[in-house]
Design an enzyme around this catalytic site. Structure first.
Site, PDB file in Angstrom:
ATOM      1  N   ARG A 151      14.937  -6.264  13.517  1.00 13.28           N
ATOM      2  CA  ARG A 151      15.816  -6.223  12.351  1.00 13.28           C
ATOM      3  C   ARG A 151      15.139  -5.421  11.242  1.00 13.28           C
ATOM      4  NH1 ARG A 151      17.222 -11.762   9.528  1.00 13.28           N
ATOM      5  NH2 ARG A 151      19.070 -11.250   8.290  1.00 13.28           N
ATOM      6  N   THR A 158      13.269   1.867   2.693  1.00  9.98           N
ATOM      7  CA  THR A 158      11.810   1.942   2.752  1.00  9.98           C
ATOM      8  C   THR A 158      11.343   2.034   4.204  1.00  9.98           C
ATOM      9  OG1 THR A 158      11.768  -0.469   2.499  1.00  9.98           O
ATOM     10  CG2 THR A 158      11.295   0.829   0.543  1.00  9.98           C
ATOM     11  N   GLY A 210       5.483   0.144   9.874  1.00  8.05           N
ATOM     12  CA  GLY A 210       4.481   0.937   9.162  1.00  8.05           C
ATOM     13  C   GLY A 210       3.739   1.941  10.022  1.00  8.05           C
ATOM     14  N   GLU A 211       3.646   1.676  11.301  1.00 11.91           N
ATOM     15  CA  GLU A 211       2.803   2.526  12.134  1.00 11.91           C
ATOM     16  C   GLU A 211       3.537   3.254  13.259  1.00 11.91           C
ATOM     17  OE1 GLU A 211       0.494  -0.954  11.908  1.00 11.91           O
ATOM     18  OE2 GLU A 211      -1.378   0.131  12.063  1.00 11.91           O
ATOM     19  N   ILE A 213       0.839  -1.201   0.000  1.00 12.21           N
ATOM     20  CA  ILE A 213       0.000   0.000   0.000  1.00 12.21           C
ATOM     21  C   ILE A 213       0.878   1.256   0.000  1.00 12.21           C
ATOM     22  CG2 ILE A 213      -1.959  -1.169   1.034  1.00 12.21           C
ATOM     23  CD1 ILE A 213      -1.188   0.061   3.733  1.00 12.21           C
ATOM     24  N   GLY A 214       2.043   1.117  -0.624  1.00 14.07           N
ATOM     25  CA  GLY A 214       2.997   2.214  -0.640  1.00 14.07           C
ATOM     26  C   GLY A 214       4.083   1.995   0.389  1.00 14.07           C
ATOM     27  N   THR A 215       3.954   0.886   1.106  1.00  8.01           N
ATOM     28  CA  THR A 215       4.833   0.612   2.233  1.00  8.01           C
ATOM     29  C   THR A 215       6.192   0.064   1.813  1.00  8.01           C
ATOM     30  OG1 THR A 215       3.519  -1.397   2.285  1.00  8.01           O
ATOM     31  CG2 THR A 215       3.088   0.213   3.976  1.00  8.01           C
ATOM     32  N   GLY A 243       8.352  -4.739  12.044  1.00 15.26           N
ATOM     33  CA  GLY A 243       7.378  -3.918  11.307  1.00 15.26           C
ATOM     34  C   GLY A 243       7.483  -2.460  11.696  1.00 15.26           C
TER      35      GLY A 243
END
Ligand code: FAD
Ligand code: SF4
Lengths: 337, 754
Positions: B642, B648, B718-719, B475-477, B716
C-alpha cells in the site's frame, strides 16, 4: 584558507600596482580562486579584487573585431548578440562549460586564467610540481583519467580545463594585458604554455600582470564551425576531449581551417601543419582523418587516460564533419550532431 | 453538524499530499545541524591525515595556537580521557570489529583520518589555524587496491547482525557443468561515496547546567544518543540528540560519524558549545558503498529454464571492522532453480570501513545478477522479459517460503505496457536513429519489506489540533508527510490541523531510519496512538447530552471526518471532537502506543518472506562513434504494497532511479594506490547525474494489497528505486551496441575503447 589583505581598486593602474606586490593575486568572479583558497592551494597574502575595475564592456576594435572586457561575465559574453552573430563558436564553447550559475559569476579574464582540475593539484596532502615546485607529480603513475596526452613533460601532465580558451585559440584571439611595464598584447597561441621544466607556470603572464581584455579579430566563422565536447556526463563536467573547429569552405574546397583541442594538453592544442593538410582539399573523411593524424602525432597516454587517444581520433573527424556540414553541435540538445 | 454543503475533503492514506515540511525547507526555516545558534559557540575544524597507514610521529601546533581566537587544539596527545573497552563505542548498527575512535592514538588507519581538532572563537580562525598544523608521520605499508586485497578475502566467523547466509540447494556445481546453456562472468562495481547534499555536521549546545543538546546530522537520534552517552558518560536525561531535518544521508548517517564524536568531546572538554562541520572533501573520508566483484554462473535448459544458480561475491571493508552485505542471495530468492549456491567473502584494505548505502547489497547484487540474467537470455535466444517469466517463482526460491505478497508479474506487465516493450526488436544494434544506436533493456528489482518496533504519541487539544510525535527521522524521504497522512487518515483530520514532531531523542522510541522501514513502522505506531485517542474521544462522546452516538462503543461504529464522529448506522447523528472533550471536561487527550510485531506477525515473519519488487525498463541512445550515452526513458513499475503518499513515494523512486543512473554511468571514487587515498574527492570530479542526464522517468505503483506484511500494508519505497536500474541501463547499452559491459559505472572511456 590563510589570512590575506584585501584591496578593491577602481582603476587599472591601482590594481596593477597592488598586484605587483609579492604573493598577490587577482580575484574576479572567484569561482575558481575561492575554491583554491579554501583548499589551501592558493596561499596569497594579498587579494586584489578587480570586480570594480572598468573592464566590464564589450566593444568594437579598430580592426573590425570585438573587444571582450576581462570582467564581462561568461554568460554576458555568450549571449551578447554581437558575439552570437559574429563568433558563434565562442558562444557555443562558453555554453558548453560549467553551469548557468557558474557562468553568471565567471569572468572572461578568470576563465582563461583558471587553474587545472588535476586531482593532485587540488589536494595539498599529495605531491604536485605545479603547486609545490620540486615535490614531484602525483598524477604520473597515479590517477590520471583527466590528464594530458600531448605536450606533457616528465614534471607535469595536467590539462588546461577551459572550454572558452579552446574556441579563443581557434579564433586566434589576442590577450591584452597591463603590468607595471605597461600594456602588451599576447597572441592566444602564446598565452598558455606547456609545462616543460616549469609546470607551475600556466601561461606567459609576468608576475603582477593583469588581463584587461580579449580581442577577437575581424575574421568571422559563422557558417562552418563547431564546438564538440565529450565528458563524463551530459553537462557540468570538464572536457575529456573537446574540439573547436572554424572553417571556411569555398567552391567545395576548404579554404581555411582552424582546429583546437581541449582536454588533451596544458594549453588549447593546435598544430598548424594539421590545418594546412586540409587547405585546398574537399571536406571529406579522408582529409579529416589525415588532419587528425597530424594533430595527434606524438600523443601518449599515462594509463587511465589512454582512452583519450582513440576518443580524440574519433572526435576530431566528427567535429570537422559537423563544421563542414554547417551543423554545429548544439549545447542544449545533447544528442551529438 | 459537519458542513455538508460540499463533500468534506478527506485526506488519508493514498492521498497524494505535498510535503508538509516543504514550505519550511524552501523558505530556509527548516534548521539543519550546522545552523542552530548556541551561546558562546566554539568552531571546530578537523585536520585530516595524509597517509593511509602508519603512525603520527609529531604534531607542531605552535603556529596554530598563536592564531588569535584559537582556544585549543585537540589531538591524541591531549584529548580527554575516554573509555577503554570497545563495547562503549558500539552504535546501533555496529558491525564486528573495533569501531573507529577519533584521536585515540598515534595510529593511522586510513587516509583522511582526523588527526586534530582546532577550536577557535570564529570559524575563520579555526580554519586558518588548521592549515598551520604540521603533522609528521612514519608510514607503514598499506593497500587500498581492491584487486590486491582479494588475496586476503575471508568470511568472518562473527557475522554482522543483518547478514543472511545464502541457503544452498541441490548440487549447483554439477548442474552447471551439465547444463546445455551456460553463462559465467565476473562483474565489478566501483566504490561510491554517499555524498548527501548536507555535509555531516554537529552543533553541541552546552547549556551549562550539566545538560547538552546535540544537533546532529544522522538517521537516528536515539542511536547516536546512546553512543555518545556510553562514551562520554552522560545520562540520557543529560544528553539529547536532535536531527529534526536531515539534508539527505543515503546511509552515511546510519552510524555516528566522527564529527559528532569530536564535537561532543570538545564541548565536554571546554565546557562550551561547539560546532564541527565536515568539508565536502572530508565526506570522502568515511562511509562508502563497498567495492564489489561478483562472479555469476548460470546454467539452463535450452528453453531457458534455469537449472543452476551460482554466485560468488566479495566486497571491500576496512582492516578494523568487518562490514558485510547480502550480495548473492537476491537472484536465489527471485528465481526458481533446483540447484543454487552462494558464496560470499569480504576483503580488508586500508580505508575507512565501507557502509550501507541505499539498498546495501541488493543495489550491488541484484543489479549485477540482472545483467547476468540478460546475458543468458540472449544466449537462450529468449526475450529478456519472457526469460524472467520462464523462471518466475511464486515463492521465495531460496528460503522456499511463500511471500506475504508478490505482484511482480503485474509490475512486469504494467511496466512493459507503459514502456512499449512489445515493440522491441530483439537483435542488438537493430534499432537506430541517425548516428545514435537505440537500446531497450530491462531488469528486476528486489528488496526487503521490514517492520520494526516503534513508538509514537498523539496529542489532541480542545482546539482541534493534533500533534503526533516519534523519534523517527526524515532524511528527505517524506516521513513528516507520511505520518501526517496516517494521522489524518486515522482521526479524519485535515493535515493543516496536524503537527508532526520527529527527529528528537526525547520523543517516543524509534530505531534508526534505514532499510525503507520508517514509513511502515512509525506509520503503524502513529496509527495506533491516534486510534487510542479516537477511542478516548468516543468514550468522551458518551457524556454529550442526549448521547447522539447512542451506544457506539468501537471506532468501527463511527466515521471520523473533519473533527466529527459520525454514526455509521445513522449519518445524521454526529458529535464534534470539541463537544465530546468539553462534555468530559478534557482539555487534552494524549496517548502513546508502540507498534510491534504481535504473535501472529512473528509467526508470519518466520514462515513468510516479505519483499518489495520492481520491474525497470530503460531506453538508451548511444552515439555509435563517440560512445556518449543518453538515458532517454525509464519506466519503473513497483510493487510495494500500500502506498501511503503517492507523491513522496514517487519522489523516492525518482531519486532512486537517478541514483541508479549514476551507478550505471557516473559514480566512481578513484583511489591512488601509492598514496592510499581517494583522489576525486569533490563534486566537480565525482560525478552524479545532472539535469541534462535525466529525461523521462515514469513511476508506476502496481496494486498489491497485503494486510499481512505490516500493520498498514505498506512495504517501504526508499530503496527499491535504485535496485537494478543500473542493470536495465547496462542491458539497454548491450542491446544498443552489442557490447557487454560488466564493470560499473560504464563511463564513456569504456564505450569508446571497444
Ligand atoms: C564545478 C565547476 C565546474 C566547472 N566546469 C567548467 C567547464 O566545464 N568548462 C570550463 O571552461 N570551465 C568550467 N569551470 C571553471 C569556470 O569557468 C572558471 O572557474 C571561471 O571561468 C573562472 O572565472 P572567475 O572570474 O570566477 O575567476 P576567479 O576564480 O576569480 O579567478 C581564477 C584565476 O584567474 C586569475 N584571474 C582572474 N581574472 C584575472 C585577470 N583579469 N587577469 C589576470 N588573472 C586573473 C585569478 O587570480 C585566479 O588565479 C567550472 C568551475 C567549477 C567550480
Ligand atoms: S599533473 Fe601537474 S598539476 Fe597534476 S600532480 Fe602532476 S604536476 Fe601537479
Amino acid at each position: 584558507m590563510i589570512r590575506f589583505d584585501y584591496a578593491r581598486p577602481t582603476e587599472v593602474s591601482d590594481a596593477v600596482r597592488e598586484g605587483a606586490a609579492e604573493q598577490a593575486t587577482y580575484l574576479a568572479g572567484g569561482t575558481n580562486l575561492v575554491d583554491l583558497l579554501k583548499e589551501n592551494v592558493a596561499r596569497p597574502t594579498r587579494v586584489v579584487d578587480i570586480g570594480r575595475l572598468p573592464l566590464a564592456e564589450i566593444g568594437e576594435t579598430e580592426s573590425g573585431g570585438l573587444r571582450l572586457g576581462a570582467l564581462v561575465t561568461n554568460s554576458e559574453t555568450a549571449y551578447d548578440s554581437r558575439v552570437q552573430e559574429r563568433y558563434p563558436l565562442l558562444s557555443s564553447a562558453i555554453l558548453a562549460g560549467a553551469t548557468a550559475q557558474l557562468r553568471n559569476a565567471a569572468t572572461n579574464g578568470g576563465n582563461i586564467n583558471q587553474r587545472t582540475r588535476c586531482y593532485y593539484f587540488y589536494d595539498v596532502a599529495t605531491p604536485c610540481n605545479k603547486r609545490n615546485p620540486g615535490q614531484g607529480c602525483g598524477a604520473i603513475g597515479g590517477v590520471n583519467r583527466i590528464h594530458a596526452i600531448l605536450g606533457t613533460s616528465p614534471h607535469c601532465i595536467a590539462t588546461h580545463p577551459s572550454d572558452m580558451a579552446v574556441a579563443l585559440a581557434a579564433l586566434q584571439a589576442e590577450v591584452r594585458v597591463t603590468g607595471s611595464d605597461g600594456e602588451r598584447v599576447i597572441p592566444f597561441a602564446d598565452y598558455h604554455r606547456l609545462p616543460g621544466e616549469e609546470p607551475w607556470r600556466d601561461n606567459t603572464l609576468k608576475p603582477g600582470e593583469l588581463v584587461t581584455a580579449i580581442d577577437l579579430p575581424a575574421e568571422r566563422f559563422t557558417q562552418n564551425f563547431t564546438y564538440l565536447k565529450l565528458r563524463d556526463r551530459l553537462s557540468y563536467a570538464f572536457a575529456l576531449v573537446s574540439v573547436a573547429v572554424a572553417m571556411r569552405i569555398e567552391d567545395g574546397r576548404i579554404a581555411e581551417a582552424r582546429i583546437a583541442l581541449g582536454g588533451v594538453a596544458h594549453k588549447p592544442w593546435r598544430r598548424l601543419e594539421a590545418e594546412e593538410v586540409l587547405v585546398g582539399r574537399a571536406p571529406d573523411r579522408a582529409a579529416f582523418d589525415a588532419a587528425t593524424e597530424v594533430l595527434l602525432d606524438g600523443a601518449r597516454g599515462h594509463g587511465a587516460n589512454d582512452f583519450k587517444i582513440p576518443m580524440a581520433r574519433k572526435a576530431i573527424p566528427r567535429a570537422l564533419e559537423q563544421a563542414a556540414a554547417g551543423t554545429p553541435q548544439s549545447q542544449t540538445d545533447k544528442r551529438l550532431a | 453538524m459537519p458542513d455538508t454543503r460540499h463533500e468534506p475533503i478527506r485526506v488519508g492514506i493514498g492521498t497524494p499530499l505535498n510535503r508538509v515540511d516543504g514550505e519550511a525547507k524552501v523558505t530556509g526555516q527548516a534548521q539543519y545541524a550546522a545552523e542552530y545558534p548556541a551561546a558562546g559557540l566554539l568552531h571546530g575544524v578537523i585536520v585530516s591525515g595524509r597517509i593511509a597507514r602508519g603512525r603520527i610521529t609529531g604534531i607542531d601546533e605552535t603556529a596554530a595556537r598563536s592564531v588569535p581566537g584559537v582556544v585549543e587544539v585537540l589531538t591524541h596527545r591531549n584529548r580527554p580521557h575516554t573509555p577503554w573497552l570497545d563495547r562503549n563505542y558500539k552504535d546501533e548498527l555496529s558491525i564486528p570489529g573495533d569501531p573507529f575512535r577519533p584521536l585515540e592514538s598515534e595510529e593511522i588507519q586510513f587516509s583522511g583520518q582526523p588527526v586534530a581538532l582546532v577550536l577557535a572563537e570564529t570559524f575563520e580562525a579555526a580554519r586558518f589555524a588548521a592549515s598551520l598544523i604540521d603533522v609528521s608521520y612514519e608510514a607503514a605499508p598499506h593497500n587500498i587496491d581492491f584487486e590486491a586485497s582479494l588475496a586476503e578475502k575471508f568470511l568472518p566467523s562473527k557475522k554482522r547482525n543483518s547478514y543472511h547466509e545464502p541457503k544452498n540447494h541441490g548440487d549447483a556445481d554439477a548442474a552447471f557443468d551439465k547444463a546445455e546453456l551456460r553463462h559465467e562472468a565476473r562483474y565489478h562495481l566501483a566504490v561510491e561515496h554517499h555524498n548527501p547534499m548536507e555535509m555531516h555536521a554537529t552543533t553541541v549546545d552546552w547549556h551549562g547546567d550539566g545538560t547538552l543538546t546535540v544537533y546532529d546530522k544522522n538517521q537516528g537520534s536515539q542511536g547516536v544518543q546512546s553512543y555518545l552517552c556510553n562514551i562520554f558518560g552522560f545520562s540520557k536525561k543529560e544528553l539529547r540528540v536532535v536531527n529534526a531535518y536531515v539534508g539527505g544521508a543515503f546511509g552515511s548517517g546510519l552510524r555516528p560519524q566522527y564529527q559528532v564524536y569530536l564535537a561532543v568531546m570538545a564541548a565536554k572538554h571546554m565546557q562550551r558549545s561547539v560546532r564541527v562541520v565536515m568539508t565536502r572533501q572530508q565526506m570522502f573520508t568515511h562511509a562508502h558503498r563497498p567495492e564489489a566483484v561478483y562472479t555469476v554462473k548460470l546454467g539452463a535448459e535450452p528453453t531457458g529454464k534455469l537449472t543452476a544458480i551460482l554466485g560468488d561475491a566479495t566486497t571491500s571493508t576496512s582492516r578494523f571492522e568487518d562490514n558485510m552485505e547480502d550480495v548473492v542471495i537476491w537472484g536465489m530468492i527471485n528465481y526458481d532453480s533446483p540447484n543454487m549456491k552462494g558464496e560470499y567473502s569480504i576483503a580488508p584494505r586500508d580505508t575507512y570501513t565501507s557502509a550501507d548505502m541505499r539498498a546495501p547489497g541488493a543495489a550491488t547484487g541484484m543489479t549485477i545478477f540482472e545483467i547476468a540474467m540478460d546475458e543468458l537470455a540472449y544466449k537462450a535466444g529468449v526475450d529478456p522479459l519472457e526469460f524472467r517469466m520462464i523462471n518466475y517463482s511464486d515463492i521465495d526460491a531460496m528460503y522456499r517460503t511463500p511471500f506475504t505478497s508478490k505482484a511482480l508479474r503485474e509490475a512486469y506487465r504494467e511496466g512493459a505496457a507503459a514502456f512499449g516493450w512489445d515493440r522491441r526488436s530483439p537483435e542488438p544494434r537493430s534499432m537506430r536513429e541517425g548516428r545514435e544506436l537505440i537500446g531497450w533493456g530491462m531488469a528486476t528489482g528486489l528488496w526487503n519489506a521490514e517492520f520494526v518496533e516503534t513508538s509514537a504519541r498523539a496529542r489532541l487539544t480542545a482546539d482541534g489540533r493534533l500533534e503526533v510525535a516519534s523519534a523517527t527521522s526524515d532524511i528527505g524521504t517524506g516521513t513528516y508527510t507520511v505520518l501526517a497522512l496516517v494521522a489524518a487518515d486515522t482521526l479524519g483530520l485535515r493535515p493543516e490541523r496536524i503537527t508532526v514532531r520527529i527527529g528528537d531523542s526525547d520523543l517516543p522510541h524509534s530505531q534508526v531510519e534505514g532499510g525503507s522501514r520508517a514509513a511502515a513502522s512509525a506509520g503503524a505506531a502513529v496509527q495506533l496512538a491516534c486510534q487510542a485517542v479516537g477511542a478516548k474521544l468516543l468514550a468522551a462522546a458518551a457524556k454529550v447530552e442526549g448521547k447522539p452516538l447512542g451506544d457506539a462503543r468501537s471506532l468501527e461504529d463511527v466515521t471520523l471526518t473533519d473533527g466529527y464522529m459520525i454514526l455509521r448506522s445513522d449519518p445524521s447523528k454526529a458529535v464534534s471532537f470539541a463537544d465530546a472533550m468539553a462534555a468530559s471536561g478534557l482539555d487534552v487527550i494524549e496517548e502513546e502506543a508502540t507498534a510491534k510485531p504481535g504473535l501472529g506477525d512473528r509467526i508470519s515473519q518466520m514462515t513468510k518472506s516479505r519483499n518489495v519488487h520492481s520491474a525497470v525498463f530503460a531506453e538508451v541512445r548511444v552515439d555509435e562513434d563517440l560512445g556518449q550515452v543518453r538515458v532517454t526513458r525509464i519506466v519503473n513499475a513497483v510493487a510495494a504494497g500500500r502506498i501511503i503518499n503517492p507523491k513522496t513515494a514517487r519522489s523516492q523512486i525518482l531519486g532512486g532511479v537517478v541514483m541508479g543512473m549514476g551507478m550505471a554511468l557516473h559514480e566512481e571514487t578513484m583511489g591512488d594506490p601509492i598514496l592510499g587515498r581517494w583522489m576525486n574527492h569533490n563534486l566537480a570530479e565525482y560525478h552524479i547525474p545532472v539535469n541534462a542526464d535525466v529525461h523521462d522517468i515514469e513511476v508506476i505503483f502496481v496494486d498489491e494489497p497485503d494486510p499481512e506484511v505490516t500493520p498498514l500494508g505498506a512495504k517501504g519505497v526508499g530503496e527499491i528505486g535504485i535496485i537494478s536500474t543500473a542493470a536495465a541501463i547496462a542491458n539497454a547499452i548491450f542491446h544498443a551496441t552489442g557490447q557487454r559491459h560488466r564493470n560499473l559505472p560504464i563511463t564513456i572511456d569504456r564505450l569508446i575503447a571497444t
